[in-house]
Design a protein around this motif. Structure first.
Motif, PDB file in Angstrom:
ATOM      1  N   ALA A  59     -35.830  -6.559  17.927  1.00 31.66           N
ATOM      2  CA  ALA A  59     -35.961  -6.988  19.319  1.00 31.66           C
ATOM      3  C   ALA A  59     -37.422  -7.334  19.577  1.00 31.66           C
ATOM      4  O   ALA A  59     -38.318  -6.632  19.087  1.00 31.66           O
ATOM      5  CB  ALA A  59     -35.519  -5.880  20.256  1.00 31.66           C
ATOM      6  N   ALA A  61     -39.178  -6.709  22.032  1.00 36.33           N
ATOM      7  CA  ALA A  61     -39.867  -5.563  22.644  1.00 36.33           C
ATOM      8  C   ALA A  61     -40.463  -4.657  21.573  1.00 36.33           C
ATOM      9  O   ALA A  61     -41.531  -4.077  21.760  1.00 36.33           O
ATOM     10  CB  ALA A  61     -38.901  -4.786  23.533  1.00 36.33           C
ATOM     11  N   HIS A  62     -39.770  -4.526  20.447  1.00 39.51           N
ATOM     12  CA  HIS A  62     -40.271  -3.604  19.417  1.00 39.51           C
ATOM     13  C   HIS A  62     -41.440  -4.206  18.651  1.00 39.51           C
ATOM     14  O   HIS A  62     -42.315  -3.484  18.175  1.00 39.51           O
ATOM     15  CB  HIS A  62     -39.135  -3.170  18.504  1.00 39.51           C
ATOM     16  CG  HIS A  62     -38.103  -2.357  19.244  1.00 39.51           C
ATOM     17  ND1 HIS A  62     -38.462  -1.472  20.238  1.00 39.51           N
ATOM     18  CD2 HIS A  62     -36.759  -2.309  19.179  1.00 39.51           C
ATOM     19  CE1 HIS A  62     -37.377  -0.911  20.737  1.00 39.51           C
ATOM     20  NE2 HIS A  62     -36.324  -1.402  20.124  1.00 39.51           N
ATOM     21  N   GLU A  65     -44.330  -3.649  20.913  1.00 43.87           N
ATOM     22  CA  GLU A  65     -44.831  -2.270  20.788  1.00 43.87           C
ATOM     23  C   GLU A  65     -45.902  -2.192  19.700  1.00 43.87           C
ATOM     24  O   GLU A  65     -46.964  -1.614  19.896  1.00 43.87           O
ATOM     25  CB  GLU A  65     -43.683  -1.317  20.393  1.00 43.87           C
ATOM     26  CG  GLU A  65     -42.697  -1.001  21.499  1.00 43.87           C
ATOM     27  CD  GLU A  65     -41.614  -0.036  21.056  1.00 43.87           C
ATOM     28  OE1 GLU A  65     -41.173  -0.124  19.875  1.00 43.87           O
ATOM     29  OE2 GLU A  65     -41.204   0.802  21.868  1.00 43.87           O
TER      30      GLU A  65
ATOM     31  N   VAL B 154     -35.553   3.916  26.037  1.00 45.48           N
ATOM     32  CA  VAL B 154     -35.727   2.948  24.960  1.00 45.48           C
ATOM     33  C   VAL B 154     -34.594   3.101  23.951  1.00 45.48           C
ATOM     34  O   VAL B 154     -33.963   2.130  23.524  1.00 45.48           O
ATOM     35  CB  VAL B 154     -37.089   3.156  24.259  1.00 45.48           C
ATOM     36  CG1 VAL B 154     -37.247   2.184  23.099  1.00 45.48           C
ATOM     37  CG2 VAL B 154     -38.234   2.993  25.245  1.00 45.48           C
ATOM     38  N   ASP B 158     -31.521   0.621  22.778  1.00 39.81           N
ATOM     39  CA  ASP B 158     -31.377   0.276  21.363  1.00 39.81           C
ATOM     40  C   ASP B 158     -30.012   0.691  20.816  1.00 39.81           C
ATOM     41  O   ASP B 158     -29.379  -0.047  20.071  1.00 39.81           O
ATOM     42  CB  ASP B 158     -32.446   1.011  20.526  1.00 39.81           C
ATOM     43  CG  ASP B 158     -33.812   0.362  20.638  1.00 39.81           C
ATOM     44  OD1 ASP B 158     -33.887  -0.782  21.095  1.00 39.81           O
ATOM     45  OD2 ASP B 158     -34.804   1.012  20.256  1.00 39.81           O
ATOM     46  N   SER B 164     -31.925  -3.585  23.644  1.00 32.12           N
ATOM     47  CA  SER B 164     -33.350  -3.423  23.278  1.00 32.12           C
ATOM     48  C   SER B 164     -34.336  -4.107  24.205  1.00 32.12           C
ATOM     49  O   SER B 164     -35.263  -4.758  23.750  1.00 32.12           O
ATOM     50  CB  SER B 164     -33.589  -3.941  21.852  1.00 32.12           C
ATOM     51  OG  SER B 164     -32.862  -3.179  20.934  1.00 32.12           O
ATOM     52  N   GLU B 165     -34.143  -3.968  25.514  1.00 31.43           N
ATOM     53  CA  GLU B 165     -35.101  -4.599  26.427  1.00 31.43           C
ATOM     54  C   GLU B 165     -36.398  -3.808  26.517  1.00 31.43           C
ATOM     55  O   GLU B 165     -37.449  -4.362  26.816  1.00 31.43           O
ATOM     56  CB  GLU B 165     -34.542  -4.679  27.849  1.00 31.43           C
ATOM     57  CG  GLU B 165     -33.306  -5.528  28.014  1.00 31.43           C
ATOM     58  CD  GLU B 165     -32.041  -4.706  27.960  1.00 31.43           C
ATOM     59  OE1 GLU B 165     -32.057  -3.621  27.327  1.00 31.43           O
ATOM     60  OE2 GLU B 165     -31.026  -5.137  28.526  1.00 31.43           O
ATOM     61  N   LEU B 166     -36.308  -2.485  26.327  1.00 32.54           N
ATOM     62  CA  LEU B 166     -37.450  -1.630  26.631  1.00 32.54           C
ATOM     63  C   LEU B 166     -38.229  -1.245  25.388  1.00 32.54           C
ATOM     64  O   LEU B 166     -37.682  -1.193  24.280  1.00 32.54           O
ATOM     65  CB  LEU B 166     -36.966  -0.354  27.334  1.00 32.54           C
ATOM     66  CG  LEU B 166     -36.384  -0.535  28.736  1.00 32.54           C
ATOM     67  CD1 LEU B 166     -35.704   0.742  29.180  1.00 32.54           C
ATOM     68  CD2 LEU B 166     -37.470  -0.926  29.720  1.00 32.54           C
TER      69      LEU B 166
END
Lengths: 160, 532
Positions: A59, A61-62, A65, B154, B158, B164-166
Motif C-alpha cells: 500500500a 501508505a506503507h 511510512e 493501521v 491492513d 491499508s489507508e493508514l
C-alpha cells in the motif's frame, strides 16, 4: 524533475528485480529501491511512492511510512549538491555552530533549505563517524574535515 | 495441551494461546493497548509485561505463547513498577485534554492511569504538538496528539478490510498516524477504528460532542440493516435529552458474536439508526378523511381497523407484510390472516436497486428477517399480483407494512394505480414515506430499540433484540398492534409480551421448535433446518 508518472527504464526494472532477489522477502529491497528511485527521479514524491509501492505490491501508505521514517530520502526537490554539516558532540565542541552559521549566511538558507539556483541543499546532521576530523561536513559522497570558514568557502566555490 | 500456572492458579489451554488470553480465562486482566484478539501481534505498547519464572526480564504477554510448566506472575512488584513507567512514557506527549475529549469516560489511558499509573509526572519539557481535529473520512476524525501509536487502526485497515489507508509516519516522538496524502478513510467498515482506538485519537464524527458517555444507557440489540443481523449495542441518551438535539439513540456499537460479526459492524449499519428519532416517525394512530388527517386513540383505531378488515370478503384483502418485521410480529400476522381467512399475503417487495454486498458482513438483502418471514410461513401469494389485484379492484383493502412501494423496483404508475385502486389502504410502520401518504388508516409502530423481538438472519440464526427506549409518541410494537387486532377480530386473549408470541411460534412452527428467549440468549440460536 519528477515526471508526472514515474517509470523505471527496463534496465532499472531489472535492477529492482535483482535487488528484490537478494532478500528472503522481496520487501527487504524496499530501501535500496527507494534509493534507486531517488537517484533516478531526484526525490521521492508521492507519485514515486505510489510507483514503488506498485513494484512491491504494498500500500502507498506503507511506503510513505518508510520514506518519512528515514532522513536520507528527500521528499522535495533537492539541490545538485548536498552539504551535510555534522552538529553532533565532537563537531559541536570543535566549532560546528560557527561553520553552520557561516554556511547559513554564505548560502542565504537555513538547514533543510535549498538555494534558489538549485545548487546546494544544506543539512545539519547527526554524527557521521569522523570525529577525528571535527568539525566536519559531507559534500555529496565526500567527507571534508578540520573546517574553517575559509576552507568552507573554497568548497562551496568549487560546487557547480 | 500445555499446563501452566498464572498467579499461582493452574490452568490448561490450547497450544499457541498467548498469555493475555490464557490469563483472561482465569479472569485475570493483563492491561494492554495494542493487543487485539482480531489483529496481528504488534508488541507496540509494552504495557502487558509479566514476569515468567526462569526468564530474567519481564516479557510482553501478548507475544508470549504458553509453554508446558510455565509459571507466570502478573502482579509482581517489578511488573507493577514497569507498568507504571510505561504509562509514564505513554503520557509524555499526551495532551491531557480530557475535559474536551470525547473519549473521556471510556479511555484506556484514564482507566489504566487510575489502575496502574498514579505517579507524579516528572516531565518538565514542553509536549510535542501534532495535528488536531483532522477529518480522516466521512466518519472518523483524528487527534494525532492523543494517539499512543498502538497501530490497531493501521492493522485493522491492513488485515480486516485490506484497504491499508493508514500508516504511522515520521519517527520517534514525531511519529503520527495518518493517511497517504490524498486518500481518505472511506472503506465500508471505517467506523470500527473508533471502537478499537483505546484512546481519544480516533473519534466518531457523528457521535462526538453529542453527549458524555457516562450519561448513556446501553442495551443489547441486533442491527436491522441487512440479513446478516450483526450483534450490536444500542447506546441511548435518556438522562441528558437536551445534549444530543433530541436524539435518543446516539450511537450503535458492535457486540462480539463469534458466529455472526466477530467484533465488527459496517458503517451503513452503524450510522443507520437516524430513522428512530427522525422527523418522519409516525407517532399517533391516524385516519385520513378526504384531505383531512385525524389523529385517533388506539381504543378507537383498533375497532376501526378490525371493522374494515371484517367488512371485506377474505379475498378482497391483500397484505404486503415486511421482512423487517420480527418473527413474533409475523407469527401474529399469520394467525390474524388465518382468523380472517386471508390468503393474499406476501412480504417480498424488490428494491429499486439491488443492495450492495461483500464477502465480509454486508448482505445484498437489506431486510433483517427475510429468512424468518420464509420460515413463519406467511401466505404464499405474490406481492406484485396483490398490487395488480388492487389496481383491478379485486382487492379492496390493502394492508402495507413498512414498505415504500414507490421506492421499489415496480413502475411508479403501477404502484399508484394499486394504491388508488384500493378502497382502504392501511399502513403500519415506524416512519412515514411516500406510500404511507396514500393510507386511509395509519398504525404507528415502535422502532426496534423501542421493543423486544427476534429476527432470523440469512443463516437461520434467531437473534434477540431488546428494548432500550419507550416507543416514541403513541407508537406500539407491531406484535402488540396485531395482538390487539386479533383480540378484536377473534376475541382471543392477546399476548402480554413479545416472549409470549415467540412461545406460541415455537410451539407451532417446526423450524422454531424447542426454542425460547432463554435458549436464544445473547449469542442467538440456529433454527432446526439450519442446524448441522
Amino acid at each position: 524533475m519528477t515526471p508526472s508518472r514515474p517509470q523505471f527504464t527496463p534496465e532499472q526494472q531489472a535492477e529492482v528485480r535483482r535487488l528484490q532477489g537478494l532478500y528472503p522477502d522481496p520487501q527487504g529491497a524496499l530501501l535500496p529501491v527507494l534509493h534507486l528511485a531517488q537517484d533516478v527521479f531526484g526525490y521521492i514524491s508521492e507519485e514515486v511512492e505510489e510507483y514503488v509501492a506498485g513494484l512491491f505490491g504494498l500500500a502507498p501508505a506503507h511506503v510513505h511510512e518508510v520514506v518519512t521514517f528515514y532522513t536520507m530520502y528527500f521528499r522535495e526537490p533537492k539541490g545538485r549538491h548536498i552539504v551535510s554539516v555534522c552538529h553532533n558532540l565532537s563537531c559541536h565542541l570543535a566549532g560546528a555552530p560557527g561553520i553552520l552559521d557561516h554556511l547559513r549566511r554564505r548560502l542565504g538558507i537555513e538547514p533543510g533549505g535549498t538555494t534558489d539556483d538549485g545548487r546546494v541543499t544544506l543539512l545539519a546532521v547527526e554524527c557521521l563517524c569522523a570525529c577525528e576530523m571535527a568539525p566536519m561536513l559531507q559534500v555529496d559522497d565526500r567527507y571534508e574535515g578540520n573546517l574553517t570558514p575559509e576552507t568552507v568557502d573554497r568548497l562551496i566555490d568549487q560546487l557547480q | 495441551m500445555p499446563k501452566l500456572t498464572i498467579d499461582g492458579r493452574p490452568l490448561e489451554v490450547p497450544p499457541g494461546t498467548n498469555l493475555i488470553e490464557a490469563a483472561r480465562r482465569l479472569g485475570i486482566e493483563i492491561p494492554h493497548y495494542c493487543y487485539h484478539p482480531a489483529l496481528s501481534i504488534a508488541g507496540q505498547c509494552r504495557l502487558c509485561v509479566v514476569d515468567i519464572e526462569k526468564v530474567p526480564r519481564p516479557q510482553v504477554a501478548c507475544n508470549t505463547v504458553v509453554a508446558e510448566g510455565m509459571v507466570v506472575h502478573t502482579e509482581t512488584e517489578r511488573v507493577l513498577e514497569t507498568r507504571k513507567s510505561i504509562m509514564e512514557f505513554h503520557l509524555i506527549n499526551h495532551p491531557l485534554d480530557c475535559p474536551v475529549c470525547d473519549q473521556a469516560g471510556e479511555c484506556w489511558l484514564q482507566i489504566y492511569y487510575m489502575k496502574h499509573g498514579l505517579y507524579d509526572p516528572r516531565m518538565v519539557d514542553e509536549k510535542v504538538h501534532k495535528p488536531k481535529a483532522v477529518p480522516l473520512g466521512p466518519h472518523v476524525i483524528l487527534d494525532a496528539e492523543r494517539c499512543i501509536l498502538c497501530s490497531r487502526c493501521v492493522r485493522f485497515c491492513d488485515e480486516v478490510t485490506g484497504t491499508s489507508e493508514l500508516g504511522i509516519f515520521h519517527r520517534g516522538d514525531r511519529s503520527e498516524i495518518g493517511l497517504f496524502p490524498g486518500q481518505e478513510l472511506a472503506n465500508k467498515y471505517s467506523g470500527n477504528v473508533v471502537d478499537i482506538c483505546p484512546v481519544g485519537a480516533l473519534t466518531d464524527r457523528d457521535f462526538r460532542f453529542q453527549v458524555r458517555v457516562w450519561y448513556l444507557d446501553t442495551q443489547k440489540s441486533i442491527c436491522p440493516g441487512c440479513a446478516r443481523g450483526c450483534n450490536i449495542e444500542v447506546h441511548v441518551s435518556r438522562r441528558r435529552v437536551h445534549h444530543a438535539e433530541g436524539r435518543r439513540v446516539v450511537r450503535l456499537k458492535p457486540r462480539f458474536n463469534e458466529a455472526v460479526n466477530k467484533w465488527w459492524i459496517c458503517d451503513a449499519g452503524r450510522y443507520g439508526s437516524a430513522f428512530v428519532d427522525g422527523d418522519t416517525r409516525l407517532q399517533a394512530p391516524a385516519r385520513r378523511d378526504g384531505e383531512k388527517t385525524l389523529e385517533v386513540a388506539w381504543t378507537e383505531m383498533i375497532p376501526l381497523a378490525a371493522g374494515r378488515l371484517r367488512g371485506y370478503r377474505a379475498d378482497e384483502i391483500g397484505i404486503l407484510a415486511s421482512p423487517k418485521l420480527s418473527n413474533e410480529d409475523l407469527f401474529l400476522l399469520r394467525r390474524l390472516c388465518d382468523a380472517l381467512g386471508v390468503g393474499a399475503v406476501d412480504y417480498r417487495v424488490p428494491p429499486a436497486r439491488p443492495g450492495d454486498e461483500d464477502d465480509f458482513l454486508i448482505r445484498a438483502d437489506k431486510n433483517a428477517n427475510t429468512r424468518g418471514a420464509e420460515l413463519v410461513g406467511l401466505g404464499g401469494a405474490d406481492s406484485r399480483a396483490i398490487l395488480a389485484a388492487a389496481r383491478e379492484r379485486r382487492v379492496k383493502c390493502l394492508w402495507i407494512f413498512c414498505h415504500d412501494l414507490l421506492a421499489s423496483a415496480w413502475p411508479e404508475g403501477e404502484v399508484l394505480d394499486g394504491l388508488l385502486g384500493a378502497e382502504t389502504v392501511i399502513f403500519q410502520g415506524t416512519n412515514a414515506n411516500p406510500t404511507s401518504a396514500y393510507a386511509h388508516l395509519v398504525l404507528p409502530a415502535a422502532a426496534y430499540p423501542e421493543r423486544e423481538g427476534t429476527w432470523t438472519n440469512f443463516e437461520g440464526r434467531v437473534q434477540r433484540f431488546r428494548q432500550a427506549l419507550p416507543p416514541l409518541g403513541r407508537a406500539l410494537p407491531d406484535w402488540e398492534i396485531l395482538g390487539r387486532l386479533l383480540q378484536e377480530v377473534q376475541g382471543a386473549p392477546r399476548p402480554a409480551r413479545a416472549e409470549d408470541c415467540f412461545r406460541d411460534l415455537a410451539a407451532t412452527v417446526p423450524a422454531f421448535a424447542g426454542m425460547s428467549y432463554r435458549s436464544i440468549g445473547d449469542a442467538g440460536q440456529l433454527v432446526q433446518t439450519a442446524r448441522p
